[in-house]
Design a protein around this motif. Structure first.
Motif, short mmCIF file in Angstrom:
data_model
loop_
_atom_site.label_atom_id
_atom_site.label_comp_id
_atom_site.label_asym_id
_atom_site.label_seq_id
_atom_site.Cartn_x
_atom_site.Cartn_y
_atom_site.Cartn_z
N UNK A 35 -4.20 -4.45 -1.38
CA UNK A 35 -3.05 -3.89 -2.09
C UNK A 35 -2.98 -2.43 -2.04
N UNK A 36 -3.96 -1.84 -2.55
CA UNK A 36 -4.13 -0.31 -2.63
C UNK A 36 -3.94 0.41 -1.24
N UNK A 37 -4.60 -0.21 -0.26
CA UNK A 37 -4.45 0.49 1.02
C UNK A 37 -3.17 0.33 1.50
N UNK A 38 -2.52 -0.65 1.55
CA UNK A 38 -1.08 -1.21 1.96
C UNK A 38 0.06 -0.50 1.26
N UNK A 39 -0.13 -0.52 -0.18
CA UNK A 39 0.85 0.04 -0.91
C UNK A 39 0.71 1.59 -1.42
N UNK A 40 -0.52 2.11 -1.44
CA UNK A 40 -0.71 3.46 -1.99
C UNK A 40 -1.30 4.22 -1.17
N UNK A 41 -1.82 3.92 0.12
CA UNK A 41 -2.50 4.66 1.02
C UNK A 41 -3.81 5.06 0.71
N UNK A 42 -4.44 4.14 -0.18
CA UNK A 42 -5.86 4.87 -0.51
C UNK A 42 -6.72 3.81 -0.26
#
Length: 74
Positions: A35-42
């Motif tokens: 989720x964090x990678x896909x939605x927030x680029x982190x």
């Protein structure tokens, strides 16, 4: 007890929240990382997510019992 993780409220409009049983920790961490990678680029490690964002929460279990005073007995 259950495990819960929620996206930081500093991210405007994000409502990601997940709660699961204690024995499903690995799945919780993996879904949160995606989720964090896909939605927030982190990118975070599973360990970082576990240490910084996973909380143990108490949950009330539903027993599935029927209150006889409201049950329709025909």
């Amino acid at each position: 007890m259950a495990l819960q993780v929620a996206c930081e409220t500093a991210v405007s409009g994000c409502v990601f929240r997940m709660r699961t049983e204690e024995d499903d920790r690995e799945r919780l961490l993996e879904i949160t990382r995606e989720h964090v990678k896909e939605q927030h680029g982190k990118t975070y490690t599973l360990e970082e997510i576990d240490e910084q964002h996973v909380n143990e929460v108490e949950v009330e279990l539903e027993t599935g019992e029927i209150n006889e005073s409201t049950a329709d007995n025909g």
